[in-house]
Write a protein that holds these residues in place. Structure first.
Motif, PDB file in Angstrom:
ATOM      1  N   ASN A  45     -23.713 -18.526 100.667  1.00 37.01           N
ATOM      2  CA  ASN A  45     -23.536 -17.586  99.580  1.00 37.01           C
ATOM      3  C   ASN A  45     -22.264 -16.782  99.859  1.00 37.01           C
ATOM      4  O   ASN A  45     -22.058 -16.292 100.965  1.00 37.01           O
ATOM      5  N   PRO A  46     -21.415 -16.631  98.871  1.00 42.79           N
ATOM      6  CA  PRO A  46     -20.165 -15.890  99.113  1.00 42.79           C
ATOM      7  C   PRO A  46     -20.374 -14.386  99.237  1.00 42.79           C
ATOM      8  O   PRO A  46     -19.473 -13.668  99.663  1.00 42.79           O
ATOM      9  N   GLY A  47     -21.524 -13.894  98.901  1.00 44.46           N
ATOM     10  CA  GLY A  47     -21.762 -12.457  98.967  1.00 44.46           C
ATOM     11  C   GLY A  47     -21.918 -11.967 100.414  1.00 44.46           C
ATOM     12  O   GLY A  47     -22.114 -12.753 101.355  1.00 44.46           O
TER      13      GLY A  47
ATOM     14  N   LYS B 254     -29.341 -15.415  95.045  1.00 38.32           N
ATOM     15  CA  LYS B 254     -29.269 -13.965  94.919  1.00 38.32           C
ATOM     16  C   LYS B 254     -29.772 -13.317  96.203  1.00 38.32           C
ATOM     17  O   LYS B 254     -30.729 -13.799  96.806  1.00 38.32           O
ATOM     18  N   ILE B 255     -29.109 -12.259  96.602  1.00 43.35           N
ATOM     19  CA  ILE B 255     -29.479 -11.568  97.842  1.00 43.35           C
ATOM     20  C   ILE B 255     -30.691 -10.691  97.561  1.00 43.35           C
ATOM     21  O   ILE B 255     -30.674  -9.854  96.659  1.00 43.35           O
ATOM     22  N   VAL B 256     -31.740 -10.879  98.386  1.00 41.68           N
ATOM     23  CA  VAL B 256     -32.985 -10.141  98.206  1.00 41.68           C
ATOM     24  C   VAL B 256     -33.364  -9.524  99.552  1.00 41.68           C
ATOM     25  O   VAL B 256     -33.283 -10.184 100.601  1.00 41.68           O
ATOM     26  N   VAL B 257     -33.806  -8.264  99.521  1.00 37.46           N
ATOM     27  CA  VAL B 257     -34.273  -7.574 100.717  1.00 37.46           C
ATOM     28  C   VAL B 257     -35.777  -7.466 100.631  1.00 37.46           C
ATOM     29  O   VAL B 257     -36.317  -6.851  99.701  1.00 37.46           O
ATOM     30  N   GLU B 258     -36.448  -8.085 101.588  1.00 41.16           N
ATOM     31  CA  GLU B 258     -37.908  -8.047 101.619  1.00 41.16           C
ATOM     32  C   GLU B 258     -38.342  -7.246 102.855  1.00 41.16           C
ATOM     33  O   GLU B 258     -38.230  -7.739 103.983  1.00 41.16           O
ATOM     34  N   LEU B 259     -38.776  -6.056 102.626  1.00 38.97           N
ATOM     35  CA  LEU B 259     -39.195  -5.186 103.725  1.00 38.97           C
ATOM     36  C   LEU B 259     -40.682  -4.895 103.579  1.00 38.97           C
ATOM     37  O   LEU B 259     -41.095  -4.052 102.764  1.00 38.97           O
ATOM     38  N   PRO B 260     -41.504  -5.580 104.346  1.00 39.57           N
ATOM     39  CA  PRO B 260     -42.941  -5.276 104.303  1.00 39.57           C
ATOM     40  C   PRO B 260     -43.173  -3.878 104.913  1.00 39.57           C
ATOM     41  O   PRO B 260     -42.396  -3.395 105.736  1.00 39.57           O
TER      42      PRO B 260
ATOM     43  N   ILE C 167     -31.808 -15.048 100.817  1.00 31.25           N
ATOM     44  CA  ILE C 167     -31.106 -15.558  99.636  1.00 31.25           C
ATOM     45  C   ILE C 167     -32.110 -16.367  98.818  1.00 31.25           C
ATOM     46  O   ILE C 167     -32.615 -17.402  99.285  1.00 31.25           O
ATOM     47  N   LYS C 168     -32.405 -15.880  97.643  1.00 31.37           N
ATOM     48  CA  LYS C 168     -33.329 -16.583  96.751  1.00 31.37           C
ATOM     49  C   LYS C 168     -32.661 -16.749  95.388  1.00 31.37           C
ATOM     50  O   LYS C 168     -32.203 -15.778  94.799  1.00 31.37           O
ATOM     51  N   HIS C 169     -32.647 -18.024  94.984  1.00 30.36           N
ATOM     52  CA  HIS C 169     -32.050 -18.344  93.682  1.00 30.36           C
ATOM     53  C   HIS C 169     -30.614 -17.815  93.633  1.00 30.36           C
ATOM     54  O   HIS C 169     -30.196 -17.210  92.630  1.00 30.36           O
TER      55      HIS C 169
END
Length: 474
Positions: A144-146, A68-74, A64-66
């Motif tokens: 986060n409610p999401g 907002k849900i973010v997916v970080e997949l290296p 969760i950044k700012h």
């Protein structure tokens, strides 16, 4: 015809083998089916855990950044998730609004609604033309409610390979066990049935005249019933042959004398020229013919009364009516001999189980003896009693039978020395044979005249019925 007979021939060995092997095969088939479903269950359980671990690893990459849900997949993490030598792995991460955040949009989602997202959901589907196993899970965030849905799919190559390995490891030993067991059973059946073949060879190799019992020293208990039946049949056959030979010997011996006399008197008559001179010889011819006719009839009755002859059938017979009609048939001979013949019995019917022809012959022989050897101008009484058992008796007031001769007069061809008439000594022998056939007790007494008693015993062998009841007992 031979081929048809061979087709109808049943093999005991094959029947036993099938009855033993077929249950084993059915057991193996049922066990294989059960093993398949058990294997599928546990293989799915094992690989579903790995699939869930992959989904959880993807969940760790969601941040969760700012707000907002973010997916970080290296690339390294993505390579670890997708790396597999046998199967292809696909994933898709979807937001609650249906937006694909990462992965392959073609990955199927669960179609069942409503879905309980409190736990992971497993289901099977097809992706790019291949069957796949899919796990779906939901991730919720505290700040986060999401919420995010992760779907990971994997092809089924590893599962199929493991199922095949487990099934083969379970099935091959069972098949080997069935084959070995069938071979052992076949060998055991051959050894177990060998005594039957030995017995058959022994019976087939016996001479046709050898009717001795089959030895049972090496016969199994289960086959003892068969050998006992064969031995009983051989004993009956031996008795039948002995009876036949005895009848032939008796007939040949007894017929020889009247035939010789008949021939001599015929030759004597042929030598005479005057009819008046022929008359004595012709009278002797007639006497010999009468004696031979009587002897032949007696021999035939004796042969028919043999228990082994099988020419009789015991049925329900009214002994009272039979005695009355037989006495009436012998009234002319009694009048000819100037003797009195009377019947003393009740009016009710008395039923016994027996052969009507033989019982009539029995009474006829007793009456013939009584009228032939009784006192001239004497009396003969036929009596029939019903209590306690049915008893038929024939009594005359003749000279009687000496006590020393009572045991001999029922023997075949035995006549008391000095007896009048031209009897052949078969009358009482026939009576005894018929009495034994009917399980009746025969007694003779000769103190004052001769009295022959025939007692019908044996429980249901005798029935008493009222006079007005015309139906026979069943």
């Amino acid at each position: 015809m031979t081929a048809l007979k061979l087709q109808k021939t049943k093999s005991l060995k094959t029947k036993i083998l099938f009855r033993l092997v077929i249950p084993l095969i059915v057991f193996v088939v049922v066990d294989t089916v059960l093993s398949y479903f058990v294997t599928v269950h546990y293989v799915d359980q094992a690989y579903d855990r790995w699939l869930l671990d992959s989904a959880r690893s993807l969940g760790q990459e969601i941040k969760i950044k700012h707000n907002k849900i973010v997916v970080e997949l290296p690339p390294e993490a993505l390579e670890i998730i997708k790396w597999d030598e046998q199967d292809e792995t696909y994933f898709k991460i979807v937001s609650s609004e249906g937006e694909t955040l990462a992965g392959d949009p073609q990955v199927p989602e669960p179609l069942t609604a409503p879905i309980d997202w409190s736990r992971q959901v497993y289901f099977n589907a097809t992706l790019y033309g291949e069957p796949v196993r899919i796990v779906s899970m939901r991730i919720r965030f505290l700040d986060n409610p999401g919420q995010v849905f992760i779907h990971v799919a994997e092809t089924l190559n590893k599962r199929r390979a493991m199922m095949m390995d487990i099934l083969l490891a379970d099935l091959i030993p069972q098949l080997v066990f069935v084959i070995v067991t069938a071979m052992y059973l076949l060998s055991g059946l051959k050894r177990g049935l060998q005594p039957l073949h030995t017995l058959a060879d022994h019976i087939a190799g016996r001479p046709s005249r050898d009717l001795s019992p089959i030895p049972e020293s090496h016969v199994f208990l289960e086959v003892r019933t068969l050998t006992d039946t064969i031995n009983a049949l051989l004993a009956q056959l031996t008795l039948a042959i002995a009876t036949q030979q005895r009848f032939i010997a008796n007939a040949a011996h007894q017929l020889r004398t009247p035939l010789a006399g008949l021939k001599i008197q015929a030759e004597r008559a042929l030598r005479e020229q005057d009819i008046a001179a022929m008359q004595p010889a012709l009278m002797q011819v007639q006497s010999s013919a009468d004696r031979m006719s009587h002897l032949t009839a007696q021999l035939l009755v004796l042969a028919r009364s043999e228990p082994i002859s099988g020419g009789h059938e015991l049925r329900i017979v009214d002994l009272c009516a039979l005695a009355k009609t037989t006495c009436m048939d012998w009234v002319p001979k009694a009048l000819q001999n100037k003797m009195e013949l009377s019947f003393d019995g009740q009016e009710d019917s008395l039923w016994v189980q027996g052969d009507e022809v033989l019982l009539r012959e029995l009474l006829a022989n007793l009456l013939d003896n009584a009228l032939t050897y009784g006192r001239p101008q004497g009396s003969v009484v036929v009596s029939l009693e019903a209590s306690p058992d049915i008893c038929l008796s024939v009594t005359d007031n003749g000279p009687g039978i000496p006590d020393t001769e009572l045991a001999k007069v029922s023997e075949r061809f035995y006549r008391i020395p000095g007896s009048p008439g031209n009897g052949c000594g078969l009358g009482l022998a026939i009576v005894k044979e018929i009495a034994d056939l009917h399980n009746a007790q025969l007694t003779l007494s000769g103190t004052e005249g001769t009295c022959v008693r025939l007692l019908f015993t044996g429980g249901r062998q005798a029935w008493k019925m009222p006079k007005n009841n015309t139906s026979k007992p069943s």
